[in-house]
Design a protein around this motif. Structure first.
Motif, PDB file in Angstrom:
ATOM      1  N   GLN A 153      -3.311  18.846  -4.567  1.00 12.96           N
ATOM      2  CA  GLN A 153      -5.471  17.207  -4.288  1.00 12.96           C
ATOM      3  C   GLN A 153      -5.758  17.107  -5.284  1.00 12.96           C
ATOM      4  OE1 GLN A 153      -6.266  17.741  -1.412  1.00 12.96           O
ATOM      5  NE2 GLN A 153      -4.177  18.146  -0.749  1.00 12.96           N
ATOM      6  N   ASP A 154      -5.241  17.002  -6.968  1.00 14.79           N
ATOM      7  CA  ASP A 154      -5.941  16.778  -8.014  1.00 14.79           C
ATOM      8  C   ASP A 154      -6.454  14.899  -7.767  1.00 14.79           C
ATOM      9  OD1 ASP A 154      -6.629  19.282  -8.635  1.00 14.79           O
ATOM     10  OD2 ASP A 154      -4.829  19.367  -9.873  1.00 14.79           O
ATOM     11  N   LYS A 155      -5.100  14.523  -7.052  1.00 14.25           N
ATOM     12  CA  LYS A 155      -5.783  13.149  -7.055  1.00 14.25           C
ATOM     13  C   LYS A 155      -5.834  12.860  -5.425  1.00 14.25           C
ATOM     14  CE  LYS A 155      -2.680   8.866  -8.080  1.00 14.25           C
ATOM     15  NZ  LYS A 155      -1.917   8.356  -8.455  1.00 14.25           N
ATOM     16  N   ILE A 156      -6.694  11.596  -5.282  1.00 19.80           N
ATOM     17  CA  ILE A 156      -6.531  11.327  -3.165  1.00 19.80           C
ATOM     18  C   ILE A 156      -7.022  10.366  -3.734  1.00 19.80           C
ATOM     19  CG2 ILE A 156      -8.079  12.069  -1.763  1.00 19.80           C
ATOM     20  CD1 ILE A 156      -8.554  14.904  -2.445  1.00 19.80           C
ATOM     21  N   ALA A 157      -5.767   9.412  -2.848  1.00 19.65           N
ATOM     22  CA  ALA A 157      -5.884   8.349  -2.677  1.00 19.65           C
ATOM     23  C   ALA A 157      -6.206   7.630  -1.346  1.00 19.65           C
ATOM     24  CB  ALA A 157      -4.920   7.639  -3.351  1.00 19.65           C
ATOM     25  N   ASP A 158      -7.455   6.521  -0.826  1.00 19.15           N
ATOM     26  CA  ASP A 158      -7.393   6.284   0.346  1.00 19.15           C
ATOM     27  C   ASP A 158      -7.299   4.145   0.284  1.00 19.15           C
ATOM     28  OD1 ASP A 158      -8.637   7.984   2.129  1.00 19.15           O
ATOM     29  OD2 ASP A 158      -9.979   8.620   1.080  1.00 19.15           O
ATOM     30  N   PHE A 159      -6.118   4.265   1.124  1.00 22.10           N
ATOM     31  CA  PHE A 159      -6.487   2.425   1.093  1.00 22.10           C
ATOM     32  C   PHE A 159      -6.600   1.662   2.273  1.00 22.10           C
ATOM     33  CE2 PHE A 159      -3.597   1.751  -3.074  1.00 22.10           C
ATOM     34  CZ  PHE A 159      -3.710   2.698  -3.513  1.00 22.10           C
ATOM     35  N   GLU A 160      -6.848   1.447   2.204  1.00 25.87           N
ATOM     36  CA  GLU A 160      -7.566   1.126   3.578  1.00 25.87           C
ATOM     37  C   GLU A 160      -7.110  -0.842   3.919  1.00 25.87           C
ATOM     38  OE1 GLU A 160     -11.987   1.783   5.047  1.00 25.87           O
ATOM     39  OE2 GLU A 160     -11.756  -0.506   6.162  1.00 25.87           O
ATOM     40  N   LYS A 214       3.509   1.905  -0.852  1.00 22.15           N
ATOM     41  CA  LYS A 214       4.100   2.054  -2.177  1.00 22.15           C
ATOM     42  C   LYS A 214       3.600   2.571  -3.697  1.00 22.15           C
ATOM     43  CE  LYS A 214       8.229  -1.773  -2.659  1.00 22.15           C
ATOM     44  NZ  LYS A 214       8.189  -3.650  -3.197  1.00 22.15           N
ATOM     45  N   CYS A 215       2.385   2.928  -2.994  1.00 25.47           N
ATOM     46  CA  CYS A 215       1.160   3.570  -3.645  1.00 25.47           C
ATOM     47  C   CYS A 215       1.132   4.429  -3.512  1.00 25.47           C
ATOM     48  CB  CYS A 215       0.444   2.588  -3.967  1.00 25.47           C
ATOM     49  SG  CYS A 215      -0.470   1.076  -3.783  1.00 25.47           S
ATOM     50  N   ALA A 216       2.189   5.589  -3.236  1.00 23.37           N
ATOM     51  CA  ALA A 216       2.086   6.998  -2.336  1.00 23.37           C
ATOM     52  C   ALA A 216       3.206   7.320  -3.660  1.00 23.37           C
ATOM     53  CB  ALA A 216       2.706   7.472  -1.315  1.00 23.37           C
ATOM     54  N   GLY A 217       2.567   8.383  -4.034  1.00 21.50           N
ATOM     55  CA  GLY A 217       3.747   8.937  -4.975  1.00 21.50           C
ATOM     56  C   GLY A 217       4.560   9.812  -4.278  1.00 21.50           C
ATOM     57  N   MET A 247       0.965  -0.670  -0.089  1.00 18.98           N
ATOM     58  CA  MET A 247      -0.091   0.414   0.307  1.00 18.98           C
ATOM     59  C   MET A 247       0.697   1.203   0.321  1.00 18.98           C
ATOM     60  SD  MET A 247      -3.333  -0.555   2.658  1.00 18.98           S
ATOM     61  CE  MET A 247      -4.640  -2.094   1.125  1.00 18.98           C
TER      62      MET A 247
END
Lengths: 318, 318, 318
Positions: free
Chosen positions: C69-76, C41-44, C39
């Motif tokens: 703020q154009d791309k916001i990801a939530d990894f649970e 590793k999915c951060a830019g 998870m």
């Protein structure tokens, strides 16, 4: 030499290329190439490398010193007893000699091996043609003579007495081209019925030469002889033949004489391509005025700073 | 089309994009994509590529010339007899079209595939949401519409008539994103119950379009229909349906007419994703004033300089 | 801790290192390290990362926001129930502490592992020696104390009360050196009969510490004890012993108090090296003047911008 006696590698590093070189007696040492490569890869890019061997020792030492002398490494490698007849490298006049950019030759061998297994190298006055044929089609690459280039390393120069056309296994050629980072230019020397020589210069020190026996082309064979076995395995037409050289054992047991110049180290792979015989040679011209006690000091000692770019890999000729 | 009839690729390179393009008669040629890729990879970055096919020939020739003309390569590839019905690409109006940076889309597909197997792509006015769910957790990535960027290739633009939410196999999406180096932007066109279209422009020449049938979301299925098979394999809700196009065979046997403009080459993968039918097309507008004898000359000939950065890989849609 | 109880990893990231840090109650969470790595590793590279966990939740959320703020990801990610006794890290005075460039230590471990399986690290006043022995030969690398360098990160500093010589498995050392990109310098702390500590600082935030139990050297054992088993497997002389810490369960069920400072997050791998217990800690010093309602808000929240160069990999201690 590889186990099928088709290919042979010879590496020469002349004594002049070393910052310090000392050899009191000709020495022949058997080494496992893979193990030697493992140890040499432990040297840093800026390290000073010293190779040392004592008389009669069963090991050789590689010493790596960082430029600041803060890190000093000693790698001691066991030598091998190789039951070797000495390999004589065939000397010959070649009918056709091609000098071309080494990267271009490497690229051609790599490209053609995606199409077929063998390459036909044909030299005419116009140029050198590399051809292959495989299940998916055929490929021909022609490189023309070209001497009017801005940079001499980009020239393609063809010296030819006779047109020559020989067939080789691409698998070996691709092993040879691993030496590409050593030199900008490669020299390919060919004569009918003789092994090709693929040579890369090693700085100002020497060379690495690859010898490869040509194959009989399938088409020629079936056309000339009999159509009975149209799909037989292509076999080498010419074996690489090497005359065992006489080794003067008395010479080897002569009393210790200090020599200084014209000593040459020659590296040959033998038997199965995984081991090497390293000959460290001296000339019998005695050193003027020096008569130092050398007892206890290493018999062979050479010191040099090798600059590598980390891309050179060890050839694995099977 | 891949063997499971879920995905389809179409590549169009318009004749205007070639330095030289000649096609005397519409031609359809079956090629093995892997073999074609092997040969095209043998072209140098600065080489001039010429693709040639003779009328009725069972092979196609790729010619690579170095800029200095010192190295000329001919690769001849065998064609395949593909028992093909012609694939008609579905034309449709799409309810939602998203244009976004191709690297960002590739990154999202790659990231999500470490978590789950499928992606739900949901388009609303606010933005496009990519979601997945796997054994280790869930992931949602939202990209907002963004047109006020310094560089146009960084924009994310959403054109939407209806909110759309569709589910796709990430395995295919990750195959598609191998085309990312071709273009800065990717266009994703979606409608309920229709295959998504993922499109990358190819310079000013054409495009590569990937079609992928959506999956039925497991939750929807079990909720709407029956709770009997809660863990069944997710199956495609919509198959990619293609209408076999009429091929005018008489047109194909018409006498040779020289044409000059508006000829287009279309590349489609078919049958199992490993082979391609290449249609080289001409328009029936006759060329003004030219009436050259073309006997013995190749029927199809195109020449262009493709600039690649060595990163483009061939898509392997299974 | 790895499954053989030979190695242990502890990672500390202090609250001061986060742009925003909030922890209302000490929390201990079990996580699968591999899944957490997937998870993260999915951060830019430029993303703002927020880690959130609700009280009593069985999951943790990683939120990645692009700078625009154009791309916001939530990894649970699902948490794990780890049946864990709390690991107490051994605190000790060390007889010898070596600080050296981390890349040099990594290079030495990598180089020696091509020759042998274990490394003897010997610290004397002159320097630190790394030795190994294998089938193909032996290797010794000496690094001398060196404080007069241009750049402080190139210094090698030896603090020594007693000469120490310990043997370690190179396999573990090579796992540890995957942390090399984190810091320019590594600190190696050794005492006879104690696990070595290999420490890398993590920016100004904390550290990652690797503990490894030394091995009994084969030669010593056979010399000191009995020649009966000359070739027995080398076994660890010292096990890493950890005292289960008391966890105050009442403390954990205390009413919610807002705290601000001196909160520390500690990450420990446990059980088999594949899972981690993450302790998010608070100090009982109440926050002055704040009495905000925190209902529904996450219990633990931290926000930071991690700058990575994409080279940091997750340690896989088996």
């Amino acid at each position: 030499m590889d186990s099928s006696h088709v290919a042979l590698v010879a590496l020469l590093l002349r004594s002049e290329g070393f910052d310090h070189y000392r050899c009191d007696r000709n020495l022949s040492m058997g080494m496992n190439l893979g193990n030697m490569a493992k140890m040499l890869k432990c040297a840093g890019n800026d390290d000073i490398i010293t190779i040392k061997a004592d008389d009669g020792s069963d090991s050789i030492t590689f010493m790596f010193e960082s430029p600041t002398q803060d890190k000093i490494a000693d790698f001691e490698m066991k030598l091998m007893d190789i039951d070797s007849e000495h390999l004589g490298i065939p000397e010959a006049e070649y009918e056709a000699i091609v000098r071309m950019p080494s990267t271009e030759f490497a690229r051609i061998c790599k490209d053609l091996s995606t199409i077929g297994d063998t390459v036909v190298i044909s030299v005419t006055k116009e140029g050198v043609k590399f051809s292959t044929r495989g299940d998916i089609g055929t490929a021909n690459i022609v490189c023309r003579q070209n001497t009017s280039v801005d940079k001499p390393e980009e020239a393609t120069i063809i010296e030819m007495q006779e047109p020559v056309s020989l067939t080789f296994a691409l698998r070996y050629m691709n092993s040879f081209t691993k030496a590409t980072p050593l030199a900008n230019q490669v020299t390919i020397s060919m004569s009918s019925d003789l092994p090709v020589v693929v040579e890369y210069k090693v700085a100002e020190m020497g060379y690495i030469r690859f010898y490869l026996a040509p194959k009989i082309e399938e088409d020629e064979e079936t056309a000339a002889h009999a159509p009975s076995q149209p799909n037989t395995e292509v076999k080498p037409k010419v074996k690489v033949e090497y005359q065992p050289q006489e080794i003067d054992l008395e010479e080897a047991s002569k009393p210790l004489v200090e020599n200084k110049t014209e000593v040459a180290a020659k590296l040959e792979t033998e038997t199965n391509g995984e081991v090497a015989i390293i000959d460290v040679k001296m000339e019998s011209k005695p050193l003027e005025g020096t008569d130092l006690e050398k007892e206890g000091k290493p018999l062979v000692e050479s010191k040099t700073k090798l600059e590598t770019n980390g891309e050179v890999e060890v050839m694995d000729v099977e």
